[in-house]
Enzyme design. Structure first.
Site, PDB file in Angstrom:
ATOM      1  N   GLY A 193       0.726  -1.285  -0.033  1.00 30.72           N
ATOM      2  CA  GLY A 193       0.048   0.158   0.095  1.00 30.72           C
ATOM      3  C   GLY A 193       0.730   1.253  -0.054  1.00 30.72           C
ATOM      4  O   GLY A 193       0.398   2.371  -0.343  1.00 30.72           O
TER       5      GLY A 193
ATOM      6  N   GLU B  15       3.909  -6.865   1.540  1.00 28.99           N
ATOM      7  CA  GLU B  15       3.374  -6.980   0.087  1.00 28.99           C
ATOM      8  C   GLU B  15       3.166  -5.565  -0.823  1.00 28.99           C
ATOM      9  O   GLU B  15       2.136  -5.326  -1.242  1.00 28.99           O
ATOM     10  CB  GLU B  15       1.854  -7.574   0.293  1.00 28.99           C
ATOM     11  N   PRO B  16       4.373  -4.929  -1.083  1.00 30.19           N
ATOM     12  CA  PRO B  16       4.359  -3.816  -1.714  1.00 30.19           C
ATOM     13  C   PRO B  16       4.181  -4.278  -3.342  1.00 30.19           C
ATOM     14  O   PRO B  16       4.850  -5.158  -3.872  1.00 30.19           O
ATOM     15  CB  PRO B  16       5.614  -3.252  -1.784  1.00 30.19           C
ATOM     16  N   GLY B  17       3.139  -3.367  -4.046  1.00 26.52           N
ATOM     17  CA  GLY B  17       3.137  -3.705  -5.381  1.00 26.52           C
ATOM     18  C   GLY B  17       3.447  -2.345  -6.223  1.00 26.52           C
ATOM     19  O   GLY B  17       4.537  -2.353  -7.146  1.00 26.52           O
ATOM     20  N   ARG B  18       2.669  -1.428  -6.092  1.00 28.85           N
ATOM     21  CA  ARG B  18       3.099  -0.181  -6.627  1.00 28.85           C
ATOM     22  C   ARG B  18       4.203   0.377  -6.362  1.00 28.85           C
ATOM     23  O   ARG B  18       4.549   0.917  -7.464  1.00 28.85           O
ATOM     24  CB  ARG B  18       1.578   0.892  -6.193  1.00 28.85           C
TER      25      ARG B  18
ATOM     26  N   ARG C 247      -6.860   3.611 -15.317  1.00 29.76           N
ATOM     27  CA  ARG C 247      -6.984   4.114 -14.109  1.00 29.76           C
ATOM     28  C   ARG C 247      -7.512   5.777 -14.075  1.00 29.76           C
ATOM     29  O   ARG C 247      -8.381   6.117 -13.275  1.00 29.76           O
ATOM     30  CB  ARG C 247      -5.361   4.360 -13.533  1.00 29.76           C
TER      31      ARG C 247
ATOM     32  N   TYR D 168     -10.515   5.643 -11.550  1.00 30.10           N
ATOM     33  CA  TYR D 168     -10.357   6.353 -10.326  1.00 30.10           C
ATOM     34  C   TYR D 168     -10.043   7.864 -10.383  1.00 30.10           C
ATOM     35  O   TYR D 168      -9.550   8.373  -9.283  1.00 30.10           O
ATOM     36  CB  TYR D 168      -8.930   5.739  -9.717  1.00 30.10           C
TER      37      TYR D 168
ATOM     38  N   CYS E 249     -15.044   4.660 -28.186  1.00 31.00           N
ATOM     39  CA  CYS E 249     -16.253   5.268 -28.309  1.00 31.00           C
ATOM     40  C   CYS E 249     -17.190   5.392 -26.784  1.00 31.00           C
ATOM     41  O   CYS E 249     -18.320   4.948 -26.402  1.00 31.00           O
ATOM     42  CB  CYS E 249     -17.199   4.506 -29.017  1.00 31.00           C
TER      43      CYS E 249
ATOM     44  N   TYR F 200      -0.510  -1.488 -12.258  1.00 30.02           N
ATOM     45  CA  TYR F 200      -1.924  -1.284 -12.276  1.00 30.02           C
ATOM     46  C   TYR F 200      -2.139  -0.690 -13.988  1.00 30.02           C
ATOM     47  O   TYR F 200      -3.375  -0.141 -14.057  1.00 30.02           O
ATOM     48  CB  TYR F 200      -2.744  -0.798 -11.319  1.00 30.02           C
TER      49      TYR F 200
HETATM   50  N1  LLP Z   1      -1.884  -6.871  -0.429  1.00 33.43           N
HETATM   51  C1  LLP Z   1      -2.869  -6.912  -0.658  1.00 33.43           C
HETATM   52  C2  LLP Z   1      -3.817  -7.863   0.258  1.00 33.43           C
HETATM   53  C3  LLP Z   1      -3.668  -6.418  -1.448  1.00 33.43           C
HETATM   54  O1  LLP Z   1      -5.050  -6.216  -1.694  1.00 33.43           O
HETATM   55  C4  LLP Z   1      -2.816  -5.275  -2.465  1.00 33.43           C
HETATM   56  C5  LLP Z   1      -3.448  -4.243  -3.414  1.00 33.43           C
HETATM   57  C6  LLP Z   1      -1.471  -5.049  -2.276  1.00 33.43           C
HETATM   58  C7  LLP Z   1      -0.846  -5.743  -1.333  1.00 33.43           C
HETATM   59  C8  LLP Z   1      -0.717  -4.062  -2.881  1.00 33.43           C
HETATM   60  O2  LLP Z   1      -0.967  -2.891  -2.755  1.00 33.43           O
HETATM   61  P1  LLP Z   1       0.067  -1.627  -3.212  1.00 33.43           P
HETATM   62  O3  LLP Z   1       1.260  -1.835  -2.635  1.00 33.43           O
HETATM   63  O4  LLP Z   1       0.066  -2.112  -4.729  1.00 33.43           O
HETATM   64  O5  LLP Z   1      -0.757  -0.598  -2.964  1.00 33.43           O
HETATM   65  N2  LLP Z   1      -6.053  -0.876  -9.191  1.00 33.43           N
HETATM   66  C9  LLP Z   1      -5.858   0.035  -8.071  1.00 33.43           C
HETATM   67  C10 LLP Z   1      -5.174  -0.517  -6.898  1.00 33.43           C
HETATM   68  C11 LLP Z   1      -5.594  -1.889  -6.324  1.00 33.43           C
HETATM   69  C12 LLP Z   1      -4.976  -2.433  -5.025  1.00 33.43           C
HETATM   70  C13 LLP Z   1      -5.419  -3.770  -4.866  1.00 33.43           C
HETATM   71  N3  LLP Z   1      -4.826  -4.258  -3.518  1.00 33.43           N
HETATM   72  C14 LLP Z   1      -5.054   1.251  -8.731  1.00 33.43           C
HETATM   73  O6  LLP Z   1      -4.957   1.029  -9.925  1.00 33.43           O
HETATM   74  O7  LLP Z   1      -4.900   2.288  -8.150  1.00 33.43           O
END
Ligand code: LLP
Length: 422
Positions: free
Chosen positions: A240, A276-279, A315, A319, A347, A376
């Site tokens: 997050g 659990e970082p993604g973004r 996005r 959002y 369209c 994303y």
């Molecule tokens: N762990 C869990 C359980 C999650 O649900 C998520 C993201 C993450 C880790 C990773 O979060 P991050 O570090 O990436 O913030 N599609 C949306 C974002 C959806 C996030 C869903 N869960 C966007 O484009 O902003």
């Protein structure tokens, strides 16, 4: 910091001019920087170096191309997966089961069986029915499933409502107030081994305070559950951490601040730490490069019509997200900027990336890049309007490679099958 910089007025990905990729691959395409992915991963690794037992499980939902997973796995990353498909991707990239955590509110029995067969570090359990299902499947297989239970700490993550997950009205986790009862039941279920606690409060957090509140609650719960006789040895603290989407005044917290906060709030418990970082890892490691098809004059506004659309990057439509959009050829200093509505060819009026965005004067054929599109972006794309999924390219120093090719129309059409009466 990322590795997409102008050199002599041309935008580069590491040592490769983006215009060169555009010539070879055609637009639109996604491009990722290996050095940026590695740098972001290492920032987290350093931020948690105080915890000898820590694992960064990359939330691969952010960007799940095999080449990206392999790049991160080579750095030592584990993976956070949320579906059987993501699990298969992680395994295909060579990530061992003991480095994969399985999150998500709706794990099916089939998925549970598959990951128990293939190996799993832990299930992050989201509900009591799911906990019972995992126990049943594991017992039937004669194995024991390691689990944490995701608690919902009821804190406001102060982020976009569609990506906040830690309030009681959200579908995620069990209310933290019920945790003692749920853990007591889990301890009695034959197919489960409780090993820790999981929490994730939302995405794109730009303030550490909600983490502080949540992690303090988790620390308190750890002590309570230990006193109840549970072995809590692992904390999965979710993902997050937010990223800057504009170049101006945004300064979200750094992994080092976040790591120090984790140490301050839960460090004394002696648990293994997982995040659990993604973004943060993928977001600013990727761009979407697109060409201008037309510049069209409307009533009092100019539309820049791109070859990328909402199906490629959802996005902004979904959002109201802001992405910086920059020309591949840097504008001369002092040039007058003009307001453009930057749109795709789909369209729908929702196919709008930006309204009244100030840009240097641009014309058909010019190329642009959307920044912060690595997370994303490609993973949320679709073939709406039968627009093929666009290529993904990975740069590494002065090399680049297509890591997902653009499908042909025939490949797309041939996925359909006709019933015999047609
Ligand atoms: N762990 C869990 C359980 C999650 O649900 C998520 C993201 C993450 C880790 C990773 O979060 P991050 O570090 O990436 O913030 N599609 C949306 C974002 C959806 C996030 C869903 N869960 C966007 O484009 O902003």
């Amino acid at each position: 910091m990322d590795h997409f910089l102008y050199r002599d007025g041309a935008l580069y990905a590491e040592d490769v001019p983006l215009s060169e990729i555009a010539v070879q691959v055609g637009t639109p395409f996604y491009v990722y920087s290996t050095a940026t992915l590695q740098r972001h991963f290492r920032l987290f690794d350093e931020a948690l170096s105080w915890a000898p037992d820590h694992l960064i499980c990359y939330a691969m939902k952010a960007a799940s191309n095999q080449a990206i997973l392999k790049t991160l796995a080579a750095e030592g990353a584990g993976m956070d997966v949320v579906s059987g498909g993501e699990y298969a991707r992680a395994k295909a990239a060579g990530v061992p089961g003991e480095k994969i955590v399985f999150s998500g509110v709706g794990k099916t029995r089939e998925e549970i069986r598959t990951v128990l067969e293939g190996g799993i570090r832990q299930f992050n359990v989201e509900s009591e029915p799911e906990m019972r299902a995992i126990s049943e499947v594991a017992s039937a297989m004669g194995v024991v499933a390691p689990i944490t239970i995701r608690v919902n700490p009821d804190v406001d993550a102060k982020t976009h409502a569609k990506i906040a997950t830690g309030k009681s009205e959200n579908k995620f986790g069990i209310p933290i107030a019920w945790a003692r009862e749920v853990y007591a039941e889990a301890a009695k279920l034959p197919g489960l081994k409780v090993i820790g606690i999981d929490v994730h409060i939302g995405s794109q957090l730009t303030d550490l305070e909600p983490y502080e509140l949540a992690y303090r609650k988790v620390a308190e719960l750890t002590e309570t559950l230990r006193a109840d006789g549970h072995e809590i040895r692992r904390l999965d603290l979710g993902g997050g951490l937010g990223i800057p989407y504009t170049r101006s005044n945004e300064a979200p917290p750094l992994p080092s601040d976040y790591g120090a906060l984790i140490e301050r709030t839960v460090g004394h418990l002696g648990c293994e730490i997982e995040i659990e970082p993604g973004r943060f890892i993928a977001g600013n490691a990727g761009l979407l490069v697109s060409g201008i098809i037309y510049v069209k004059q409307g009533d009092g506004r100019s539309f820049m019509i791109l070859d990328a659309a909402m199906n490629d990057l959802i996005r902004p439509a979904m959002y109201d997200a802001h992405h910086e959009i920059v020309p591949l050829i840097e504008a001369d200093a002092g040039v007058d900027l003009l307001p453009y509505d930057i749109v795709g060819p789909v369209c729908e009026s929702g196919d709008t990336f930006a309204k009244g965005r100030l840009m240097p004067p641009m014309k058909a054929g010019d190329l642009l890049a959307f920044r912060s599109a690595g997370a994303y972006g490609a993973v949320m794309s679709s073939e709406y309007n039968t627009r093929p999924l666009i290529p993904e390219v990975l740069v590494n120093g002065d090399q680049f490679a297509v890591i997902r090719k653009r499908p042909t129309f025939d490949e797309i059409i041939n996925r359909d099958t006709l019933p015999e009466w047609l």
